[in-house]
Design a protein around this motif. Structure first.
Motif, PDB file in Angstrom:
ATOM      1  N   LEU A   1       0.830  -1.213   0.000  1.00  0.00           N
ATOM      2  CA  LEU A   1       0.000   0.000   0.000  1.00  0.00           C
ATOM      3  C   LEU A   1       0.862   1.259   0.000  1.00  0.00           C
ATOM      4  N   LEU A   2       1.953   1.221   0.777  1.00  0.00           N
ATOM      5  CA  LEU A   2       2.821   2.398   0.853  1.00  0.00           C
ATOM      6  C   LEU A   2       3.530   2.623  -0.483  1.00  0.00           C
ATOM      7  N   ILE A   3       3.981   1.510  -1.073  1.00  0.00           N
ATOM      8  CA  ILE A   3       4.688   1.614  -2.358  1.00  0.00           C
ATOM      9  C   ILE A   3       3.750   2.139  -3.447  1.00  0.00           C
ATOM     10  N   LYS A   4       2.531   1.565  -3.517  1.00  0.00           N
ATOM     11  CA  LYS A   4       1.577   2.022  -4.547  1.00  0.00           C
ATOM     12  C   LYS A   4       1.201   3.484  -4.316  1.00  0.00           C
ATOM     13  N   ALA A   5       0.960   3.819  -3.044  1.00  0.00           N
ATOM     14  CA  ALA A   5       0.517   5.184  -2.741  1.00  0.00           C
ATOM     15  C   ALA A   5       1.577   6.214  -3.109  1.00  0.00           C
ATOM     16  N   MET A   6       2.854   5.848  -2.948  1.00  0.00           N
ATOM     17  CA  MET A   6       3.920   6.830  -3.172  1.00  0.00           C
ATOM     18  C   MET A   6       4.529   6.743  -4.578  1.00  0.00           C
ATOM     19  N   SER A   7       4.076   5.751  -5.372  1.00  0.00           N
ATOM     20  CA  SER A   7       4.573   5.662  -6.748  1.00  0.00           C
ATOM     21  C   SER A   7       3.926   6.758  -7.582  1.00  0.00           C
ATOM     22  N   LYS A   8       4.665   7.242  -8.569  1.00  0.00           N
ATOM     23  CA  LYS A   8       4.118   8.328  -9.400  1.00  0.00           C
ATOM     24  C   LYS A   8       3.039   7.818 -10.356  1.00  0.00           C
ATOM     25  N   ASN A   9       3.080   6.511 -10.686  1.00  0.00           N
ATOM     26  CA  ASN A   9       2.239   6.033 -11.786  1.00  0.00           C
ATOM     27  C   ASN A   9       1.029   5.216 -11.358  1.00  0.00           C
ATOM     28  N   VAL A  10       0.633   5.253 -10.093  1.00  0.00           N
ATOM     29  CA  VAL A  10      -0.533   4.462  -9.688  1.00  0.00           C
ATOM     30  C   VAL A  10      -1.778   5.347  -9.507  1.00  0.00           C
ATOM     31  N   ILE A  11      -1.762   6.262  -8.543  1.00  0.00           N
ATOM     32  CA  ILE A  11      -2.916   7.162  -8.415  1.00  0.00           C
ATOM     33  C   ILE A  11      -2.818   8.166  -9.582  1.00  0.00           C
TER      34      ILE A  11
END
Ligand SMILES: Nc1ncnc2c1ncn2[C@@H]1O[C@H](COP(=O)(O)OP(=O)(O)OP(=O)(O)O)[C@@H](O)[C@H]1O
Ligand SMILES: [Mg+2]
Length: 246
Positions: free
Chosen positions: A42-52
């Motif tokens: 969740l932390l990785i997805k939330a902080m990735s530039k290309n997910v949200i």
């Protein structure tokens, strides 16, 4: 595209936000779900530039900022953020992103709880235990079945949770845990602990009620939310199946 790793994120936050080891360790050990490899998806997805998608971040983070300023202009401190909306439109990821950014930039002690963990802590079937590192003062949190006890770990009773954390996220709140949230809101107001809630109970006015229907929360909690609360109605279709907004 290369996926972000926990180490990349650590280095990025050290460089851009002066994130030291206390804050970093408290963030990665704040009870965000970890997988077998020790990653925190969740932390990785939330902080990735290309997910949200960027338009989500821009729209909703600007809206949060606008409401925060409104509260401050009235002389109060923003303390509650409710992200409410339909299934699968990035509420959890935006909540985690907000939690991580605020934790790092304001140097806070964070805690992440699912609906069922909140409920279990409230009804006594689960227990919150905390370990503070003697050297760095980083905090590690475990949620265990009650009556499990770790040596050197401190048990935190439900009535004292907000004393030990500066920011708490409740993910995917359901109606069964509303009484527990209610208690947490009352505690958090007194300790000035920031509470983030993501939920499918939508729109956010369901919590405070309208002229025609009473809110899910008590008058006491509603009064605090109206003073210090940020309510965001997240719209958009379910993205888990690759859905797109028109
Ligand atoms: N580019 C992407 N990379 C990885 N996952 C993606 C991507 N785009 C969408 N997703 C998926 O979309 C999901 C939707 O986000 P999230 O879980 O934050 O929604 P939610 O609004 O909290 O949903 P719910 O209301 O069901 O709790 C993500 O968990 C993820 O699985
Ligand atoms: Mg969610």
């Amino acid at each position: 595209m290369k996926t972000l790793t926990l180490n990349d994120l650590k280095r990025f936050l050290e460089k851009t936000a002066d994130c030291d080891s206390r804050i970093w360790n408290s963030l990665v050990n704040c009870n965000l779900p970890k997988n077998r490899k020790g990653d925190i998806p969740l932390l990785i997805k939330a902080m990735s530039k290309n997910v949200i998608p960027q338009e989500y971040t821009r729209t909703y983070f600007n809206e949060i900022k606008r409401q925060e300023e409104e509260i401050r202009e009235k002389g109060f401190k923003p303390l509650f953020l409710i992200l409410s909306g339909d299934i699968g439109n990035y509420k959890t990821l935006m909540g985690v992103k907000y939690l991580a950014i605020k934790t790092v930039t304001e140097k806070l002690y964070p805690l992440f709880l699912t609906n069922d963990e909140l409920l279990g802590l409230y009804n006594g079937s689960l227990e919150l235990q905390q370990f503070t590192d003697d050297i760095t003062y980083a905090v590690e949190t475990k949620i265990t079945p009650s009556r499990t006890h770790y040596e050197f770990w401190e048990r935190i009773p439900f009535t004292a949770i907000t004393k030990f954390y500066d920011i708490i996220m409740i993910d995917d709140l359901e109606e069964d845990a509303v009484p527990a949230l209610e208690k947490l809101i009352l505690q958090a107001y007194d300790t000035e602990t920031f509470i983030i809630v993501t939920t499918n109970i939508a729109p956010p006015s369901k919590f405070i009620g309208t002229e025609d229907s009473p809110g899910l929360l008590s008058e006491k909690a509603i009064s605090r939310l109206l003073e210090c609360g940020i309510a965001v109605h997240v719209v958009g279709t379910d993205k888990r199946r690759g859905g797109r907004d028109e």
